[in-house]
Write a protein that holds these residues in place. Structure first.
Motif, mmCIF file in Angstrom:
data_model
loop_
_atom_site.group_PDB
_atom_site.id
_atom_site.type_symbol
_atom_site.label_atom_id
_atom_site.label_comp_id
_atom_site.label_asym_id
_atom_site.label_seq_id
_atom_site.Cartn_x
_atom_site.Cartn_y
_atom_site.Cartn_z
ATOM 1 N N THR A 171 0.835 -1.207 0.000
ATOM 2 C CA THR A 171 0.000 0.000 0.000
ATOM 3 C C THR A 171 0.871 1.259 0.000
ATOM 4 O OG1 THR A 171 -0.126 -0.156 2.395
ATOM 5 C CG2 THR A 171 -1.948 -1.087 1.142
ATOM 6 N N TYR A 172 0.233 2.348 -0.384
ATOM 7 C CA TYR A 172 0.912 3.645 -0.429
ATOM 8 C C TYR A 172 1.005 4.199 0.987
ATOM 9 C CZ TYR A 172 1.964 8.393 -1.932
ATOM 10 O OH TYR A 172 2.563 9.603 -2.131
ATOM 11 N N ALA A 173 2.253 4.451 1.432
ATOM 12 C CA ALA A 173 2.438 4.945 2.806
ATOM 13 C C ALA A 173 2.286 6.454 2.834
ATOM 14 C CB ALA A 173 3.800 4.512 3.341
ATOM 15 N N ALA A 174 1.061 6.924 2.922
ATOM 16 C CA ALA A 174 0.815 8.359 2.908
ATOM 17 C C ALA A 174 1.269 9.002 4.217
ATOM 18 C CB ALA A 174 -0.665 8.628 2.661
ATOM 19 N N ASP A 175 0.758 8.475 5.377
ATOM 20 C CA ASP A 175 1.133 9.057 6.663
ATOM 21 C C ASP A 175 2.018 8.118 7.460
ATOM 22 O OD1 ASP A 175 -1.498 10.424 5.875
ATOM 23 O OD2 ASP A 175 -2.127 8.433 6.647
ATOM 24 N N PHE A 217 11.191 2.313 -0.058
ATOM 25 C CA PHE A 217 10.886 3.189 -1.185
ATOM 26 C C PHE A 217 11.071 2.425 -2.487
ATOM 27 C CE2 PHE A 217 11.441 6.268 2.132
ATOM 28 C CZ PHE A 217 10.536 7.271 1.808
ATOM 29 N N ALA A 218 10.201 2.695 -3.451
ATOM 30 C CA ALA A 218 10.312 2.027 -4.743
ATOM 31 C C ALA A 218 10.356 3.061 -5.846
ATOM 32 C CB ALA A 218 9.126 1.088 -4.965
ATOM 33 N N THR A 219 11.121 2.758 -6.886
ATOM 34 C CA THR A 219 11.179 3.644 -8.051
ATOM 35 C C THR A 219 10.227 3.111 -9.112
ATOM 36 O OG1 THR A 219 13.511 3.872 -7.553
ATOM 37 C CG2 THR A 219 12.741 4.772 -9.656
ATOM 38 N N VAL A 220 9.252 3.925 -9.491
ATOM 39 C CA VAL A 220 8.250 3.464 -10.456
ATOM 40 C C VAL A 220 8.920 3.173 -11.794
ATOM 41 C CG1 VAL A 220 6.124 4.051 -11.659
ATOM 42 C CG2 VAL A 220 6.536 4.889 -9.337
ATOM 43 N N GLU A 221 8.717 1.948 -12.271
ATOM 44 C CA GLU A 221 9.299 1.600 -13.564
ATOM 45 C C GLU A 221 8.256 1.722 -14.660
ATOM 46 O OE1 GLU A 221 12.120 -1.655 -13.555
ATOM 47 O OE2 GLU A 221 11.174 -2.438 -15.363
ATOM 48 N N HIS A 222 7.036 1.360 -14.305
ATOM 49 C CA HIS A 222 5.975 1.366 -15.310
ATOM 50 C C HIS A 222 4.640 1.408 -14.589
ATOM 51 C CE1 HIS A 222 4.014 0.704 -19.076
ATOM 52 N NE2 HIS A 222 3.395 -0.371 -18.628
ATOM 53 N N LYS A 246 4.196 0.597 1.956
ATOM 54 C CA LYS A 246 4.033 0.001 3.293
ATOM 55 C C LYS A 246 3.443 -1.402 3.160
ATOM 56 C CE LYS A 246 3.313 -0.187 7.781
ATOM 57 N NZ LYS A 246 4.532 -0.461 8.551
ATOM 58 N N VAL A 247 3.980 -2.363 3.913
ATOM 59 C CA VAL A 247 3.391 -3.704 3.970
ATOM 60 C C VAL A 247 3.228 -4.093 5.425
ATOM 61 C CG1 VAL A 247 3.686 -6.126 3.364
ATOM 62 C CG2 VAL A 247 4.518 -4.362 1.814
ATOM 63 N N ALA A 248 2.042 -4.495 5.796
ATOM 64 C CA ALA A 248 1.826 -4.957 7.172
ATOM 65 C C ALA A 248 2.557 -6.273 7.373
ATOM 66 C CB ALA A 248 0.328 -5.128 7.429
ATOM 67 N N ASP A 249 3.117 -6.463 8.551
ATOM 68 C CA ASP A 249 3.928 -7.660 8.822
ATOM 69 C C ASP A 249 3.175 -8.955 8.588
ATOM 70 O OD1 ASP A 249 6.311 -6.584 9.223
ATOM 71 O OD2 ASP A 249 6.487 -7.069 11.358
ATOM 72 N N ASP A 250 1.884 -8.979 8.964
ATOM 73 C CA ASP A 250 1.177 -10.263 8.818
ATOM 74 C C ASP A 250 0.697 -10.501 7.386
ATOM 75 O OD1 ASP A 250 -0.567 -8.244 9.019
ATOM 76 O OD2 ASP A 250 -2.015 -9.278 10.293
ATOM 77 N N HIS A 251 1.067 -9.621 6.478
ATOM 78 C CA HIS A 251 0.785 -9.881 5.070
ATOM 79 C C HIS A 251 2.001 -10.398 4.324
ATOM 80 C CE1 HIS A 251 -2.995 -7.197 5.052
ATOM 81 N NE2 HIS A 251 -3.310 -8.483 5.153
ATOM 82 N N ILE A 252 3.066 -10.671 5.072
ATOM 83 C CA ILE A 252 4.249 -11.247 4.431
ATOM 84 C C ILE A 252 4.208 -12.764 4.600
ATOM 85 C CG2 ILE A 252 6.762 -11.243 4.302
ATOM 86 C CD1 ILE A 252 6.729 -8.518 5.631
#
Lengths: 270, 305, 364
Positions: C279-283, C289-294, C332-338
């Motif tokens: 998800t997008y970590a707004a707050d 961090f990821a660099t948008v490729e496409h 952002k990724v929640a830990d229990d979604h890994i």
């Protein structure tokens, strides 16, 4: 396509088809000529007279010959189609041991020239007492490697799922042949039938060997007989006979032309 | 052409099922019986008879081993007959196939009324040997036939056609080519039909000439059909009989005495069945060798789609 | 009750490798059971074995409580729908639907009733006298279904029945087939390579790969708790993102600055994240961090692609997002979604127990 090319093509088509068809036209033409016209080397008859046809019918029992040829050709056609169907079905849908080897043996029979077997075959027919019978004229030709091959090519195009669907429904193998395979293969069957009929109708050497009785001769032998008796004098009559002989097959060929073309191709190519 | 691949896999065994092999044999039985009686048995019988002197009925009398063969191979008459056969094949097969191919290419054009021309081109398939031969016999008639009429109109010399030993074989070859063209034409036309039109379109887009696409697209893709036609024509040509019987009876001076006619005469006119059988065996060997050579040679040249 | 019970089934063709290896599963009566896997995984062979079109090499097959391995196809009380429909081109729709009923010695009257009933269910009433070639793809498909329905066999086997239809029609037929199966209460064994079909139609899924079972379970359980890497990447579209991890003391590092609690294990570990869980970590503080490729903006959702340790990862967000390529964004990724997988075996680590009461037998 340019106009010029089109014109050229049509010219070529017209010339070549005229050359190809000319001998047949020529025979028709001669068959309407009176003796004198023929001897003067004319090409177009002066009138449409059927006297040559009447004479041809009187000189030899042409109708009887035509009937014999018809019976023999029909028998051979039926025999070849039925036997080829059964064999091709086994080669396509019954997975028995040694099938491939057997199929190879079937196909290799095409390489045995029929003439290499004619003397013993003649003896067999004589021993069976089948000379001058329809059986003697037709039965030896019932098994046909080419027909089996052609139909196998066709049967192989039937999706295996159709066979499996009938298995799930509990329909027997013979019924599958009868109710599905044959109706689906109608075009190829008609092709094969026409092909067999034409070939049988045009058979020459075998009827010459196994018929002595005037009443059992086929039309091809009758024509030859007529030609050798009448040759020097009555060309018009001989040609009338020739026309009567080719008419049935020409009509059959023209009627079945499209099917024949489609169906034969299927077998010739892998 | 004869590669066989198993489409069916072994099916589940069932308690009451009719054994599959038996069932398969049942369907094949009619063909197998007839092949056995009218093809395999007589083939072996022919080989057997070729080793004997026989009486007029064709019953083997005295064993002579390979004498018939050695006699045949040293007899000038048989050698002439072999030569006639080979020449006849050479005259008829290449010319016949090329003619049929030309007609098929011509008739494969998309033009109005092309069906009519196709029908005319295929018409000789309906012509029997007897009828064709009778017609050509008249065409060749030196006094009143059209062949000589044409020759004189063209300002050429009249010919004796079938009566001259130098021209007789060619004169028989011409009607033979004519008769076979109908069938070859139909098969080749069908083969042309089966070539994917998009191949030509891509050729057109690439801008290649008609002749180039004939050489590089049509002929390679038609090669299986061509192989089939060449094989059938070869086998037919070796077995020519009817034309010879009506047009020349093997003459003049045995110039058209091809093997099959020679077999027929020896067996049913001279009643020399042993010799006829030996000739039949040689014919069989001949056809076998030619067919095998032809398949070997064409293996590399034929492209299956 | 078990409609189909397969245990320790093996299948090998003469002289070839194993096509199916030690396959055991059961199908409950009235269940919609989907066998899913990539092409060549053996799923069609398995179905054909159940149908009796192929032989078992080893193992047992019970159908409706009876040994069925040696029965003929028509003795197994099944109907079957083939991928190419196997309609007879020379027979009308009516005759196609009724094909084979005469063998079962069913009265003419009753045959006609069944045919009309099946045709009505499928909306084929007007087409009964047509030939298959006059029908559209979807109509042909319905005729094939009609044949299965009219046979009234309790078990129906389907081999990729929708794969010849276009996407729109496929969606429609998916629902139709599912509803029919419920209404008629048949047991369905359905083979497909399309995981969407598996997810949307099945009561239970069986994932098959290279001849062996990877996982059996309810669609959501398979989706949420994939048993191994194969299932994780096969089920779900776009597939689960996978990356190798490095051990940093007691934690696993996925990429610079992003670590997760390490499972109690010494082997190498792969980590997986479903696209919708990136998800997008707004707050909130970002995981990385990821660099948008496409970027693919599909209208209702947006697919964002970037590199994670050299692998292409995809994030899937609802709505329309407008980034530029090359832009650096916080994720952002929640830990229990890994999800964690053993790198050597591909097996899931720390499998979560299924919530009680949700096994299939209990659900029925």
């Amino acid at each position: 396509m340019t106009r010029k090319k089109k014109f050229l093509l049509y010219a070529l088509l017209i010339v070549s088809s005229f050359v190809m068809f000319f001998p047949i036209l020529y025979a028709f033409s001669i068959s309407f000529m009176q003796g004198g016209e023929v001897l003067r080397g004319k090409i177009i008859p002066s009138g449409l007279s059927f006297t040559n046809y009447e004479a041809a019918m009187q000189k030899v029992p042409l109708l009887r010959y035509l009937f014999n040829s018809f019976v023999v050709s029909t028998l051979i056609m039926a025999g070849q189609v039925v036997f080829s169907c059964l064999a091709a079905f086994a080669f396509t849908f019954i997975p028995f041991k040694g099938r491939n080897l057997l199929f190879l043996i079937f196909i290799s029979t095409m390489m045995i020239p029929w003439e290499a077997t004619m003397v013993p075959n003649f003896q067999t027919i004589r021993a069976l007492g089948w000379t001058d019978t329809y059986a003697g004229l037709s039965v030896p030709f019932f098994a046909m490697a080419f027909g089996t091959f052609l139909l196998r090519q066709q049967f192989k195009t039937i999706p295996l799922e159709m066979y499996e669907a009938t298995q799930v429904a509990g329909v027997s193998r013979f019924q599958f042949l009868w109710k599905v395979v044959l109706p689906v293969s109608k075009t190829t069957l008609v092709t094969l039938a026409i092909y067999c009929f034409l070939n049988a109708w045009n058979m020459y050497l075998w009827p010459l060997l196994v018929t002595n009785d005037e009443r059992m001769r086929t039309v091809q032998i009758g024509l030859k007989q007529m030609q050798s008796q009448e040759v020097s004098t009555e060309w018009g009559v001989v040609m009338a006979g020739a026309v009567l002989v080719i008419l049935p097959t020409l009509i059959l060929l023209f009627a079945g032309q499209k099917r024949l073309q489609e169906g034969l191709t299927r077998g010739a190519i892998k | 052409m004869i590669a066989v691949k198993d489409r069916l896999r072994a099916e589940p065994k069932s308690r009451w099922r009719f054994p599959v092999t038996l069932e398969g044999m049942l369907y094949l039985l009619p063909s197998i019986v007839l092949f056995a009686v009218f093809l395999f048995y007589p083939m072996f019988k022919t080989i057997y008879l070729s080793l004997f002197l026989t009486d007029a009925q064709g019953n083997a009398q005295i064993f002579v081993g390979l004498e018939h063969y050695s006699q045949l191979l040293s007899s000038p008459s048989f050698r002439a007959s072999l030569k006639a056969t080979v020449l006849f094949v050479l005259y008829t097969v290449p010319a016949g196939v090329i003619l049929a191919l030309g007609l098929a290419l011509l008739a494969n054009q998309k033009l109005k009324g092309i069906g009519f021309f196709r029908t005319l081109f295929s018409s000789t398939m309906g012509m029997s040997v007897a009828a064709s031969s009778v017609i050509w016999l008249f065409i060749y008639n030196p006094a009143i036939g059209i062949a000589n009429t044409i020759m004189t109109t063209l300002g050429l010399q009249e010919m004796q056609w079938l009566l001259n030993p130098d021209t007789a074989l060619i004169s028989v070859a011409i009607p033979t080519i004519w008769m076979n063209t109908g069938f070859s034409f139909l098969i080749l036309l069908g083969g042309l039909h089966n070539i994917d039109a998009s191949l030509y379109e891509s050729g057109k887009i690439a801008g290649v000439s008609d002749f180039y696409s004939l050489r590089k697209i049509t002929l390679p893709l038609l090669s299986p059909t061509l192989l089939f036609i060449v094989t059938v024509s070869l086998i037919n040509s070796f077995q020519t009989f009817g034309q010879i019987d009506i047009l020349t009876k093997g003459g003049p001076m045995e110039s058209t005495n091809v093997i099959v006619y020679s077999i027929f005469k020896d067996a049913f006119v001279n009643f020399n069945i042993g010799s006829a059988s030996a000739q039949a065996v040689l014919l069989f060997a001949f056809i076998l060798i030619v067919t095998i050579l032809q398949f070997k040679w064409s293996e590399k040249k034929v492209h299956y789609q | 009750m078990k409609a189909i019970d397969v245990s320790n089934l093996n299948k090998a063709y003469r002289g070839e490798d194993m096509v199916l290896e030690d396959v055991s599963f059961d199908v409950q009566q009235g269940e919609f059971f989907v066998i899913v896997g990539p092409s060549g995984c053996g799923k069609s062979t398995l179905l054909r074995i159940i149908a009796g079109l192929e032989e078992i090499s080893a193992g047992t097959l019970y159908m409706n409580g009876e040994e069925a391995g040696s029965k003929r196809p028509n003795e197994r009380q099944i109907s079957m729908v083939f991928q190419n429909y196997a309609l007879f081109p020379h027979l009308s729709v009516r005759e196609n639907i009724l094909f084979g009923l005469h063998v079962k010695k069913i009265a003419k009257q009753q045959q006609q009733e069944r045919c009309l009933e099946a045709a009505h269910l499928l909306g084929l009433d007007e087409l009964l006298d047509r030939k298959p070639r006059e029908l559209s793809g979807g109509q042909r498909q319905r005729v094939a279904l009609g044949r299965a329905i009219a046979s009234e066999a309790p078990i129906c086997l389907m081999d990729e029945p929708l794969s010849n239809l276009d996407a729109k029609l496929r969606t429609k037929m998916r629902a139709e087939v599912r509803q029919l199966q419920r209404r008629l209460g048949m047991t369905m064994v359905y083979v497909t390579h399309d995981q969407v079909e598996a997810m949307t139609m099945a009561d239970r899924i069986m994932v098959l790969n290279e001849g062996s079972i990877q996982q059996i379970g309810r669609p959501l359980d398979v989706y949420n708790y994939p048993q191994n890497l194969f299932v994780a990447t096969f089920i779900g579209s776009p597939p689960m993102n996978i990356t190798k991890t490095t051990r940093k003391g007691r934690r696993l590092q996925l990429t610079d600055g992003w670590t997760a609690a390490a499972p109690d294990l010494t082997e190498d570990v792969y980590a997986g994240v479903r696209p919708e869980h990136l998800t997008y970590a707004a707050d909130a503080p970002p995981s990385f961090f990821a660099t948008v490729e496409h970027l693919e903006i599909l209208g209702t959702e947006t697919l964002l692609m970037f590199r994670m340790n050299g692998e292409l990862w995809i994030a899937k967000w609802p709505g329309q997002w407008d980034f530029r390529e090359g832009q650096n964004i916080p994720l952002k990724v929640a830990d229990d979604h890994i999800h964690f997988f053993n790198a050597a075996t591909g097996e899931r680590i720390g499998s979560r127990p299924l919530p009680a009461g949700l096994t299939m037998e209990a659900a029925l």
